[in-house]
Design an enzyme around this catalytic site. Structure first.
Site, PDB file in Angstrom:
ATOM      1  N   CYS A  35       0.622  -1.560   0.177  1.00  0.00           N
ATOM      2  CA  CYS A  35       0.092  -0.441   0.078  1.00  0.00           C
ATOM      3  C   CYS A  35       0.518   1.347   0.024  1.00  0.00           C
ATOM      4  O   CYS A  35       0.692   2.711  -0.271  1.00  0.00           O
ATOM      5  CB  CYS A  35      -0.645   0.155   1.175  1.00  0.00           C
ATOM      6  SG  CYS A  35      -2.201  -1.921   0.987  1.00  0.00           S
ATOM      7  N   HIS A  92      -3.023   6.680   2.653  1.00  0.00           N
ATOM      8  CA  HIS A  92      -3.976   6.172   2.602  1.00  0.00           C
ATOM      9  C   HIS A  92      -5.103   5.069   2.840  1.00  0.00           C
ATOM     10  O   HIS A  92      -5.109   5.644   3.838  1.00  0.00           O
ATOM     11  CB  HIS A  92      -2.494   4.434   2.651  1.00  0.00           C
ATOM     12  CG  HIS A  92      -3.293   3.155   2.119  1.00  0.00           C
ATOM     13  ND1 HIS A  92      -3.182   3.141   0.972  1.00  0.00           N
ATOM     14  CD2 HIS A  92      -3.022   2.081   3.019  1.00  0.00           C
ATOM     15  CE1 HIS A  92      -3.695   2.260   1.359  1.00  0.00           C
ATOM     16  NE2 HIS A  92      -3.876   1.460   1.931  1.00  0.00           N
ATOM     17  N   ASN A 123      -9.895  -0.382  -0.140  1.00  0.00           N
ATOM     18  CA  ASN A 123      -8.627  -0.640  -0.102  1.00  0.00           C
ATOM     19  C   ASN A 123      -7.819  -0.942  -1.346  1.00  0.00           C
ATOM     20  O   ASN A 123      -8.272  -1.938  -1.436  1.00  0.00           O
ATOM     21  CB  ASN A 123      -8.182  -0.702   1.297  1.00  0.00           C
ATOM     22  CG  ASN A 123      -6.438  -1.121   1.359  1.00  0.00           C
ATOM     23  OD1 ASN A 123      -5.855  -0.367   0.538  1.00  0.00           O
ATOM     24  ND2 ASN A 123      -5.866  -1.485   2.434  1.00  0.00           N
TER      25      ASN A 123
HETATM   26  O1  UT7 Z   1      -3.869  -1.301   4.058  1.00  0.00           O
HETATM   27  C1  UT7 Z   1      -2.579  -1.461   4.609  1.00  0.00           C
HETATM   28  C2  UT7 Z   1      -3.325  -1.475   5.974  1.00  0.00           C
HETATM   29  N1  UT7 Z   1      -3.974  -1.821   6.155  1.00  0.00           N
HETATM   30  C3  UT7 Z   1      -4.469  -1.005   7.325  1.00  0.00           C
HETATM   31  O2  UT7 Z   1      -4.064  -0.159   7.294  1.00  0.00           O
HETATM   32  C4  UT7 Z   1      -6.211  -2.543   7.692  1.00  0.00           C
HETATM   33  C5  UT7 Z   1      -6.162  -2.101   8.927  1.00  0.00           C
HETATM   34  N2  UT7 Z   1      -6.566  -2.794  10.125  1.00  0.00           N
HETATM   35  C6  UT7 Z   1      -8.438  -2.313  10.025  1.00  0.00           C
HETATM   36  O3  UT7 Z   1      -8.832  -1.817   9.914  1.00  0.00           O
HETATM   37  C7  UT7 Z   1      -9.002  -3.403  10.842  1.00  0.00           C
HETATM   38  O4  UT7 Z   1      -8.176  -4.139  11.928  1.00  0.00           O
HETATM   39  C8  UT7 Z   1     -10.260  -3.845  10.790  1.00  0.00           C
HETATM   40  C9  UT7 Z   1     -11.138  -3.240   9.848  1.00  0.00           C
HETATM   41  C10 UT7 Z   1      -9.366  -4.930   9.586  1.00  0.00           C
HETATM   42  C11 UT7 Z   1     -10.872  -5.029  11.395  1.00  0.00           C
HETATM   43  O5  UT7 Z   1     -11.774  -4.336  12.656  1.00  0.00           O
HETATM   44  P1  UT7 Z   1     -11.108  -4.226  14.348  1.00  0.00           P
HETATM   45  O6  UT7 Z   1     -12.069  -2.948  14.657  1.00  0.00           O
HETATM   46  O7  UT7 Z   1      -9.945  -4.331  14.448  1.00  0.00           O
HETATM   47  O8  UT7 Z   1     -12.269  -5.577  14.356  1.00  0.00           O
HETATM   48  P2  UT7 Z   1     -11.175  -7.489  14.956  1.00  0.00           P
HETATM   49  O9  UT7 Z   1     -10.416  -7.835  13.395  1.00  0.00           O
HETATM   50  O10 UT7 Z   1     -10.687  -7.023  16.029  1.00  0.00           O
HETATM   51  O11 UT7 Z   1     -12.655  -7.754  15.112  1.00  0.00           O
HETATM   52  C12 UT7 Z   1     -13.153  -7.578  15.497  1.00  0.00           C
HETATM   53  C13 UT7 Z   1     -14.816  -8.968  15.723  1.00  0.00           C
HETATM   54  C14 UT7 Z   1     -14.373 -10.531  15.140  1.00  0.00           C
HETATM   55  O12 UT7 Z   1     -14.864 -10.879  16.052  1.00  0.00           O
HETATM   56  P3  UT7 Z   1     -14.403 -11.807  17.423  1.00  0.00           P
HETATM   57  O13 UT7 Z   1     -13.457 -12.743  17.200  1.00  0.00           O
HETATM   58  O14 UT7 Z   1     -14.688 -10.502  18.530  1.00  0.00           O
HETATM   59  O15 UT7 Z   1     -15.883 -12.177  17.951  1.00  0.00           O
HETATM   60  C15 UT7 Z   1     -13.982 -10.568  13.801  1.00  0.00           C
HETATM   61  O16 UT7 Z   1     -14.632 -11.675  14.145  1.00  0.00           O
HETATM   62  O17 UT7 Z   1     -15.499  -8.357  14.255  1.00  0.00           O
HETATM   63  C16 UT7 Z   1     -15.373 -10.039  13.057  1.00  0.00           C
HETATM   64  N3  UT7 Z   1     -14.889  -9.363  11.822  1.00  0.00           N
HETATM   65  C17 UT7 Z   1     -16.275  -9.301  11.311  1.00  0.00           C
HETATM   66  N4  UT7 Z   1     -17.572  -9.304  11.756  1.00  0.00           N
HETATM   67  C18 UT7 Z   1     -18.111  -8.818  10.679  1.00  0.00           C
HETATM   68  C19 UT7 Z   1     -14.244  -9.249  11.308  1.00  0.00           C
HETATM   69  N5  UT7 Z   1     -14.542  -8.818  10.076  1.00  0.00           N
HETATM   70  C20 UT7 Z   1     -15.598  -9.245   9.954  1.00  0.00           C
HETATM   71  C21 UT7 Z   1     -16.967  -8.642   9.172  1.00  0.00           C
HETATM   72  N6  UT7 Z   1     -18.194  -8.466   9.576  1.00  0.00           N
HETATM   73  N7  UT7 Z   1     -16.498  -8.475   7.678  1.00  0.00           N
END
Ligand code: UT7
Length: 344
Positions: A117, A271, A301
């Protein structure tokens, strides 16, 4: 050219987005997710998906043609083409060589770079160094991706995040104060596994079996190659924390290098990965959200393409005036990150 310092100035921008839209409501039909989760956790509402035949070089070529038209520079005047991408349809020939052929830039040296990215910012830095060394060179810098081919559409952790697209700019030497004023790039390979493409079946895996020592993160969060294709795997929360910290730090360092404060920047183009990361950066520029360019809602993204697309939209949409200071800021897999300040 006069006796003043020659800098690499942007003299035209372009972009191309595939027409197919994949909305959050479409994803609700594909995986266990909801529009509410996606839009509140990421800010993404839609993303574009390349159609039949729209390989990465096709998107890149369309963006390049738009940038050339805007610059008034002909394809055969271009001496350098750099494409930042992690989704070239072939490693050989490179995406850049395909673009060179398709736009008829027979006088250009052409090659790809991979910095995920951060690729567009890395490619701009490289083009800037070519132009500083030889001010007669005109460069085409492109960020282009078809991440839809590298997403596991059964994995809700990643498939809701990414989209396809391309952005480009033409750079030329200028001695009137315009151009890239300063920048910094960084890499940290010790955390590479937190955001990676799984190895293709039968390939020699780039990643070892043991996590790097001392990185202090939970690598069990991540899967391994599933033996079929090469897909994005991401430990989202870990990447999020690193992205916020790294982008804040590099923004502050580049501002300090130039003796500037956030108030001096007219527009920050980061980004586009997550609205929450973008809002956090607004705080670094005096808290004015109007100074941050945001289009993650429309395109998700798009990795190396994201800043290039945003830059083109901002330039064409009148968000940047002559003389403005524009800051670009990226974070991506590798890890890689960096920032630049450009006088428009
Ligand atoms: O491009 C290079 C740089 N990339 C980035 O900067 C991306 C950085 N990361 C992010 O943007 C975020 O971490 C995400 C959007 C990917 C995820 O958000 P988060 O608030 O960090 O969520 P998490 O990964 O901690 O997941 C929280 C919960 C999980 O469930 P449990 O384990 O707490 O029960 C996931 O399974 O959300 C769940 N989850 C979803 N739920 C519904 C993960 N993806 C989804 C989804 N729909 N699509």
């Amino acid at each position: 050219m006069g006796n003043n310092l020659v800098r690499a100035a942007i003299c035209g921008t372009g972009s191309y987005l595939p027409e197919n839209r994949l909305n959050n409501s479409d994803l609700e039909e594909m995986v266990e997710t909801s529009d509410d989760w996606i839009s509140s956790r990421t800010g993404i509402r839609s993303r574009r998906i390349a159609g039949a035949g729209e390989i990465t070089s096709v998107l890149a070529t369309r963006a390049a043609r738009n940038a050339l038209d805007a610059s008034g520079i002909a394809a055969d005047e271009i001496g350098l083409i750099i494409v930042a991408t992690i989704t070239a349809s072939s490693a050989m020939p490179s995406c850049a060589c395909r673009v060179q052929r398709d736009i008829g830039a027979g006088n250009a040296v052409a090659f790809d770079i991979g910095a995920a990215c951060s690729g567009f910012v890395f490619a701009l830095d490289m083009a800037e160094k070519y132009i500083r060394a030889n001010p007669a060179i005109k460069a085409l810098v492109i960020g282009a991706e078809t991440l839809s081919n590298r997403v596991d559409w059964n994995d809700r952790n990643t498939c809701v995040l990414f989209g396809d697209g391309a952005g480009a700019c033409v750079l030329a030497g200028a001695d009137d104060g315009r151009g890239i004023l300063a920048g910094r790039l960084y890499s940290d390979g010790s955390l590479g596994e937190l955001l990676h493409l799984t190895p293709l079946a039968g390939s020699n895996p780039y990643l070892g079996d043991s996590p790097p020592a001392g990185a202090g993160v939970d690598f069990s969060l991540l899967g391994r190659g599933n033996g079929e294709g090469s897909y994005i795997k991401m430990a989202g929360r870990e990447v999020f924390k690193n992205a916020v910290r790294a982008m804040e730090e590099v923004v502050e360092k580049v501002l300090a290098d130039l003796g500037l404060s956030g108030d001096d920047i007219a527009l920050l183009i980061p980004h586009q990965a997550n609205i929450r990361i973008l809002e956090n950066l607004a705080g670094r520029l005096g808290g004015d959200p109007g100074k941050i360019y945001i289009n993650v809602d429309k395109y998700g993204n798009t990795s190396a393409a994201s800043i290039a697309i945003a830059l083109d939209e901002a330039a064409r949409g009148g968000r940047i005036k002559e003389g403005d200071l524009v800051m670009l800021c990226a974070f991506g897999g590798g890890f890689t990150w960096g920032a630049q300040v450009i006088r428009w």
